[in-house]
Write a protein that holds these residues in place. Sequence first.
Motif, mmCIF file in Angstrom:
data_model
loop_
_atom_site.group_PDB
_atom_site.id
_atom_site.type_symbol
_atom_site.label_atom_id
_atom_site.label_comp_id
_atom_site.label_asym_id
_atom_site.label_seq_id
_atom_site.Cartn_x
_atom_site.Cartn_y
_atom_site.Cartn_z
ATOM 1 N N ALA A 155 -2.762 8.357 10.523
ATOM 2 C CA ALA A 155 -3.101 6.952 10.735
ATOM 3 C C ALA A 155 -3.870 6.360 9.557
ATOM 4 N N PHE A 156 -4.783 7.133 8.972
ATOM 5 C CA PHE A 156 -5.600 6.598 7.875
ATOM 6 C C PHE A 156 -4.735 6.220 6.669
ATOM 7 N N PRO A 157 -3.884 7.126 6.154
ATOM 8 C CA PRO A 157 -2.990 6.697 5.073
ATOM 9 C C PRO A 157 -2.021 5.611 5.516
ATOM 10 N N GLY A 158 -1.838 5.446 6.826
ATOM 11 C CA GLY A 158 -0.975 4.382 7.331
ATOM 12 C C GLY A 158 -1.453 2.989 6.965
ATOM 13 N N LEU A 159 -2.744 2.834 6.672
ATOM 14 C CA LEU A 159 -3.238 1.536 6.197
ATOM 15 C C LEU A 159 -2.498 1.122 4.931
ATOM 16 N N GLY A 160 -2.330 2.076 4.017
ATOM 17 C CA GLY A 160 -1.675 1.767 2.753
ATOM 18 C C GLY A 160 -0.170 1.742 2.846
ATOM 19 N N THR A 161 0.427 2.707 3.560
ATOM 20 C CA THR A 161 1.885 2.736 3.645
ATOM 21 C C THR A 161 2.427 1.528 4.394
ATOM 22 N N SER A 162 1.654 0.975 5.309
ATOM 23 C CA SER A 162 2.089 -0.238 6.006
ATOM 24 C C SER A 162 2.208 -1.406 5.036
ATOM 25 N N LEU A 163 1.281 -1.508 4.085
ATOM 26 C CA LEU A 163 1.372 -2.568 3.071
ATOM 27 C C LEU A 163 2.599 -2.359 2.180
ATOM 28 N N ILE A 164 2.841 -1.106 1.804
ATOM 29 C CA ILE A 164 3.996 -0.823 0.937
ATOM 30 C C ILE A 164 5.293 -1.167 1.650
ATOM 31 N N LEU A 165 5.436 -0.697 2.873
ATOM 32 C CA LEU A 165 6.660 -0.950 3.619
ATOM 33 C C LEU A 165 6.794 -2.425 3.981
ATOM 34 N N GLY A 166 5.651 -3.060 4.280
ATOM 35 C CA GLY A 166 5.684 -4.487 4.579
ATOM 36 C C GLY A 166 6.159 -5.310 3.399
ATOM 37 N N SER A 167 5.741 -4.916 2.196
ATOM 38 C CA SER A 167 6.200 -5.614 0.990
ATOM 39 C C SER A 167 7.704 -5.463 0.810
#
Length: 661
Positions: A343-355
Amino acid sequence: MQTHPHPLPTSESPPKAAFLDDLRAGLPWGTWAFPGILVLLLSISCIGLTYLWDDYAFLNNALRNRLWDFLPDPSDAFYRPLSRGVYFAILYIARDSGALLGHWINVVTLSLTACLVGAAGARLGGKQVGLCSGVVFAGLACVPTLVAWTCCSQDLLAMLFVMLALHYRMSGRTMAALFCMAFGILSKETALVTIPAILAVDWVRGRPTKGLWRETGLYALLVVAWASIHPAMRILIARGFRPGGTGYVGLAGLTDTLKHAGTYVLELCNLRVGVLDLTWSPWEIVVLIASAIGGTAATWYLLGEPSRHPHRRQVVVVGILLAVGPWLLTSAMVLGSSQYYAAFPGLGTSLILGSWLARRSRRVAVGFVALFLVLGLWSRATEMKTAYLTEGDLRISSRAHVELWRAMLRLQPTLPAGSQVLISVQAHGRLRVYHQVYNYQMPCLWYRDPTLEIGKPENRKAVNAPEFLFAVPQDLDIVRIDPFTFRTTTASGRPPAYLTVEQALRTYAMGLAGCGETDAAARLLVGMPEIDRNFESLHHRMAVMFLMADGREEDAKKLLSGIPPATRDWALDNLPAVLAQQPAMRTFDAAGLRAFGVDSTDVDALRRLTGWYLRRRYPDPAGRFADRLLARSPHDSTGLAAAAVRDSAFAARSKARIRED
């Protein structure tokens, strides 16, 4: 004035608009709140769970007015005063409503974090990026586990403070960002590795970076101050970051690191292969499916046309900085793996995938969201055949804990202060009540009495205090047993199974003998109601074993003379269970072999006994009999395997991460 070539604002500090306006990032409030509402709906099935595992350790600290969770303690490898000390003090004050309060605090914290992830995406890359980033984070299968397990407040608070620090930093409020990072680090150490993302965000966005070195120095001082008081840092540094003395934290080997890293990548993609294991109720399934459908429809409505924002690369860079640190740290420094670690790295991967999604057509983006949400529900409904902790495990264990709690209070509404409560827990598997009853002293919380002494019957203590004996069978219909009259009472009113009572009384007799009360133990075993001659012979030979252990050979011979001879096979079938549960400070192995007529030099017999304990995961007796076996047959494979298991269990216990009495 010299102008900056980048089209973004060029003032030394960003405009000091109201911080709430900054957080909204130009999004309509409905769009801003949508990820938080979606994560609330997808996590609502986790709100009704009770306390589990580590929760009881922190609550027991509050019950006993300990300061271990508030102040650094050399015996505890973790220092998280906000997410442990303050948080669980509040839950303890809430009494029986504490678990429900904790889950609501967790889900609200998670919802706010999802909104902040979306707002960060919008500030960095525009409305579509923000919406897609927030929805992806809300749809992660690992995220609801943070609500299901109360003590995941540690991850949740750290994640929330990291996202607040990022927003404060983007708003030019550098000291507020620093304080948020301090709070995040005091919630969970993983926040440390997100500091580069906070410091670099202005540089990534093309903003002026004047004063960056001063801020870097402040963060360095924060890290140094934290490391100087954190107990684990001194231990890790002294040991070269090898595990041992810091619980489950320490450098994992390359193989384990790569395995964990790959596992978390799959989790972040909502890909988990396992057996379908629905633990939700029908109404929860309806709510979850409806939430996924509604989330997909709302995404279509809110998304609009694909984003053409020129600064999408900065979203990816910030996302990488937020994701890589927690991903690598958890993979390399945590010896086990659990889904919520992603979940913690999910903060960043969500931004990457969202972009990435924001640049696709609406049809493609919404189709991906629908698939992602469906995969998330599927992943949450799978059972893993390893120690990998899943949401379903938490749900099954929670139901068992609640059922046991209610049964205990129904059967025994009160207990005198200072009572010795001996509980023979015979429920195993995914119910996971065995370890919690003993190590986390669950009944102390149920009765809100820190003076109660909860233990195994075989570890009975010779104390001048009220004494109670209970048995917990697999169906959790707890049984109260009077070891002197053999009277039994169950929570349901149904007669208990003979084997349930027999095991409790047999181990209680072990406890009596361990305390030196050999005559009482022998009387109990000889006078116990029997269902056949097999059990009668078993219990009489146990009494003989205790007499032999005390050197009372004449008494042992008299009792043995009235017992039918035992065959070797019968002895080897029955002796392992007798010696499996013995007092912590005394063992009866040698006397047991004699009483049951087993030759202590019989290599094949020793191998059978060792193998029995090895297969059933009793590391201590397996190790003891392995020593006997290896003394006769030094290269025996069964003995070597059992000795290795015993040594591994000893090492694991020495790394216990929760301080116990």
